[in-house]
Write an enzyme that holds these catalytic residues in place. Structure first.
Site, mmCIF file in Angstrom:
data_model
loop_
_atom_site.group_PDB
_atom_site.id
_atom_site.type_symbol
_atom_site.label_atom_id
_atom_site.label_comp_id
_atom_site.label_asym_id
_atom_site.label_seq_id
_atom_site.Cartn_x
_atom_site.Cartn_y
_atom_site.Cartn_z
ATOM 1 N N HIS A 186 34.312 37.335 32.967
ATOM 2 C CA HIS A 186 34.446 38.333 33.685
ATOM 3 C C HIS A 186 34.483 38.091 35.220
ATOM 4 C CE1 HIS A 186 35.246 42.894 34.495
ATOM 5 N NE2 HIS A 186 34.470 42.495 35.624
ATOM 6 N N ALA A 187 35.522 38.162 35.958
ATOM 7 C CA ALA A 187 35.739 37.476 37.226
ATOM 8 C C ALA A 187 34.636 38.012 38.364
ATOM 9 C CB ALA A 187 37.217 38.080 38.075
ATOM 10 N N HIS B 56 41.319 40.423 44.848
ATOM 11 C CA HIS B 56 40.185 41.301 44.742
ATOM 12 C C HIS B 56 39.061 40.322 44.840
ATOM 13 C CE1 HIS B 56 37.308 44.538 43.334
ATOM 14 N NE2 HIS B 56 36.432 43.279 43.106
ATOM 15 N N GLU B 57 39.038 39.265 44.386
ATOM 16 C CA GLU B 57 37.983 38.200 44.430
ATOM 17 C C GLU B 57 37.997 37.799 45.728
ATOM 18 O OE1 GLU B 57 36.508 39.771 40.826
ATOM 19 O OE2 GLU B 57 35.471 38.610 42.398
ATOM 20 N N HIS C 143 36.225 39.585 48.380
ATOM 21 C CA HIS C 143 34.672 39.434 48.424
ATOM 22 C C HIS C 143 34.309 38.237 49.109
ATOM 23 C CE1 HIS C 143 33.306 42.555 45.776
ATOM 24 N NE2 HIS C 143 34.164 42.011 44.461
ATOM 25 N N GLU D 21 34.049 46.095 47.395
ATOM 26 C CA GLU D 21 35.009 46.194 46.424
ATOM 27 C C GLU D 21 36.192 46.566 46.727
ATOM 28 O OE1 GLU D 21 32.174 44.909 43.968
ATOM 29 O OE2 GLU D 21 34.264 44.951 43.539
ATOM 30 N N HIS E 146 30.623 46.120 32.522
ATOM 31 C CA HIS E 146 29.786 46.471 33.550
ATOM 32 C C HIS E 146 28.418 47.027 33.191
ATOM 33 C CE1 HIS E 146 33.120 45.658 35.899
ATOM 34 N NE2 HIS E 146 32.597 45.730 36.790
ATOM 35 N N TYR F 100 33.143 51.361 42.658
ATOM 36 C CA TYR F 100 34.739 51.153 42.572
ATOM 37 C C TYR F 100 35.540 52.470 42.638
ATOM 38 C CZ TYR F 100 33.353 46.735 40.309
ATOM 39 O OH TYR F 100 32.656 45.459 40.084
#
Ligand SMILES: C=C(C[SeH])C(=O)N1CCC[C@H]1C(=O)O
Ligand SMILES: [Zn+2]
Length: 597
Positions: free
Chosen positions: A320-321, A350-351, A354, A378, A480, A490
């Site tokens: 999971h990323a 998305h990553e 972060h 997020e 999650h 999210y």
């Protein structure tokens, strides 16, 4: 006198902050080693280091609470003390702390290593979630095969986690009480620093539900056209296994055969990336280049050296990323089992969002190196991805040759975005409404699955493909829930990212309300330094101020509101209402006929 006491307090808290950075760096290294090489030995080493860290934190906490920080004059100093005066899970006695670590690690490794057998060839039993099951789920249009994948995954990843999850709830609630919270629900919501957070979530759902119901009705009709009314009913919930995603949280994998104007050319960047021999590295480099075009920060050299962006073949890892901050100002990493497809192109952004946030607040005290609230973290990458996924940008980078926007392609584009963004909201809302009930005890282990599916049916209008019992535990089949990651972040992100996007587009001169040549759906902030600087001014605040102050810096608004999202999707909402009227499709859904309570 107070002056001297405050000075002493300042010295103390900055020394504690420095020591905390070193502790978090060490724990991060051990956690990374475990998540990127799942073995019993690495799990034990990680738990041992976490235990030592919790003991050190407990000792520091005893000292921190001796200070009369509530009387200090300086706002920042008070805020630092306030955050450090909350001990967290380290408040548990050692044995219980270890037990909690063990059951969470147990759920997480079960999820990461779960395997199922193929539908067509039951002797092949080595299918992992990423990439095999995810790819099959995205591509298959055989309801029986999809049902098999759905049932088998929920058995391996969900039902098997039930016992550990029950233990986790008990221990985590004990930790909550030791931190003066009623339960974990109360603790999770405190992260948003508003006293009516749950009401705010409900208000947002009220605002978005009409749009969701229209989209749900349209998709149900198109799926019924394809699979027949013995598979998809005219007025009931949609069976969850037909929506292209294991959890039915985004439906973009059914876009190709349900889009409003099928004769309009489809933008398929998965195929374009494959045709152009894209690699995972190229996807990350493109994302890095987009951030740099906004005058934001380049990924540091250690990022490219230490990240894992392809699934290793010689060991088990948590696929999971995730993005990692090692709190030393230079070591930042992403771990992701990247596939070359549209969904992962978005996840890469998305990553990277972060990591951009980590970089922009890395000058702050460690205790402020977090999102203004969890939803902000997020939303960073997704906000950028809203520009990246615009047809204009995809043409700019050669991933689409489509002609310029006309009315019908614009509806197709909004539909594709809606299958990701509108659809996701009731899913995210369900996941934490369910867990709030579990932590509060209004949902007991005897009715975990019944309550989970009641929420899924009521909010999402989906039903399980087969009957369910309390032998199952379908919630944990979602990462999650097995990994103890709060999910309201999210839900918040999918709302505020449209408030951010709208503000950035106006700053970039890409969006002018009422100007048909400057529509929000066509906005691409690429290379806009004005937009980038405004974004950076908000992100570099970390959690040093309450999040309404941060949001105000970029958007002028001080609360999360669905108005950004509703403005973006207004043309689609109108089109769906007209289309559902034309076909006479029933809006909403009647109770499901499947048994799950
Ligand atoms: C990509 C991540 C890591 Se923070 C993720 O978990 N996301 C991103 C969007 C929703 C949620 C999910 O996959 O369920
Ligand atoms: Zn994320």
């Amino acid at each position: 006198d107070l002056e001297a006491l405050e000075l002493e307090g300042r010295e103390y808290i900055f020394q504690l902050d420095k020591a905390t950075g070193l502790r978090k760096n060490k724990v991060g290294i051990y956690e990374w080693d475990y998540y990127s090489n799942i073995t019993k030995e690495n799990e034990e080493k990680w738990i041992q280091v976490r235990l030592e860290q919790s003991q050190q934190e407990k000792r520091a906490w005893e000292e921190t609470k001796m200070y009369r920080w509530q009387d200090f004059q300086d706002f920042t100093l008070r805020r630092m003390f306030k955050k450090y005066s909350q001990l967290g899970v380290s408040a548990l006695p050692d044995e219980k702390y270890k037990q909690l670590m063990k059951v969470v690690a147990g759920m997480e490794s079960n999820y990461a290593t779960a395997k199922i057998c193929q539908y067509k060839d039951p002797s092949k039993c080595n299918l992992s979630l990423e990439p095999e099951i995810t790819d099959m789920f995205a591509k298959s249009q055989d309801p029986e095969e999809l049902k098999h994948l759905w049932v088998e995954w929920h058995k391996e990843a969900g039902a098997k986690a039930r016992h550990n999850f029950t233990e986790y709830v008990r221990l985590y609630n004990e930790a909550a009480k030791l931190n003066d919270y009623k339960d974990v629900a109360d603790w999770w919501q405190s992260e948003y620093e508003v006293d009516n957070f749950e009401q705010q979530l409900a208000k947002i759902w009220e605002d978005v539900k009409p749009l969701y119901q229209q989209l749900h009705a349209y998709v149900r009709k198109r799926l019924r056209d394809k699979y027949g009314d013995h598979v998809v009913s005219a007025r009931g919930p949609i069976p969850a296994h037909l929506l292209g995603n294991m959890w039915a949280q985004t439906w973009s994998n059914v876009e190709s055969f349900t889009r409003p104007y099928p004769d309009k050319k489809e933008i398929d960047i998965t195929q374009a990336m494959k045709d152009q021999n894209y690699t995972a590295l190229k996807m990350f480099q493109m994302s890095d280049e987009f951030f740099r075009s906004l005058n934001l920060t380049a990924m540091p050299e250690k990022f490219w050296k230490n990240s894992i962006i392809e699934k290793p073949t010689d060991r088990e890892i948590v696929c999971h990323a995730s993005a990692w901050d090692f709190y030393d100002g230079e070591d930042f990493r992403i771990k992701m089992c990247t596939s070359i497809n549209r969904e992962h192109f978005r996840t890469v952004h998305h990553e990277m969002g972060h990591v951009q946030y980590y970089l922009l607040y890395s000058h702050l005290p460690v205790v402020f190196r977090e999102g203004a609230n969890p939803g902000f973290h997020e939303a960073v990458g997704d906000t950028i991805a809203l520009s990246v996924s615009s047809p204009k940008h995809l043409r700019r980078v050669g991933l689409s040759t489509g002609d310029a926007e006309d009315e019908q392609t614009e509806i197709n584009q909004l539909y594709k975005m809606g299958l990701d963004k509108i659809v996701f909201l009731p899913f995210a809302y369900t996941l934490d409404l369910f867990r709030y009930g579990v932590f509060r005890g209004s949902t007991t282990p005897e009715d975990y699955n019944c309550h989970f599916w009641k929420l899924r049916e009521t909010l999402q209008g989906v039903e399980p493909p087969v009957n369910r019992t309390e032998e199952d535990f379908d919630a944990a089949a979602k990462y999650h829930v097995s990994a103890n990651v709060e999910y309201a972040r999210y839900y918040v992100s999918f709302i505020i990212q449209f408030q951010f996007h709208r503000a950035l587009c106006q700053l970039a001169g890409e969006y002018v309300p009422e100007d048909l040549n400057k529509k929000l759906v066509d906005c691409d902030i690429y290379q806009s330094v004005a937009a980038g600087n405004a974004f950076a001014n908000m992100l570099k605040m970390g959690s040093s101020k309450p999040w309404p102050d941060a949001m105000e810096v970029l958007t002028g608004q001080r609360s999360m509101k669905a108005d950004g999202l509703l403005e973006y999707f207004r043309p689609l909402h109108e089109w769906l209402q007209a289309e559902n009227q034309r076909t006479g499709e029933y809006i909403g859904w009647e109770p499901s006929k499947t048994q799950y309570c």
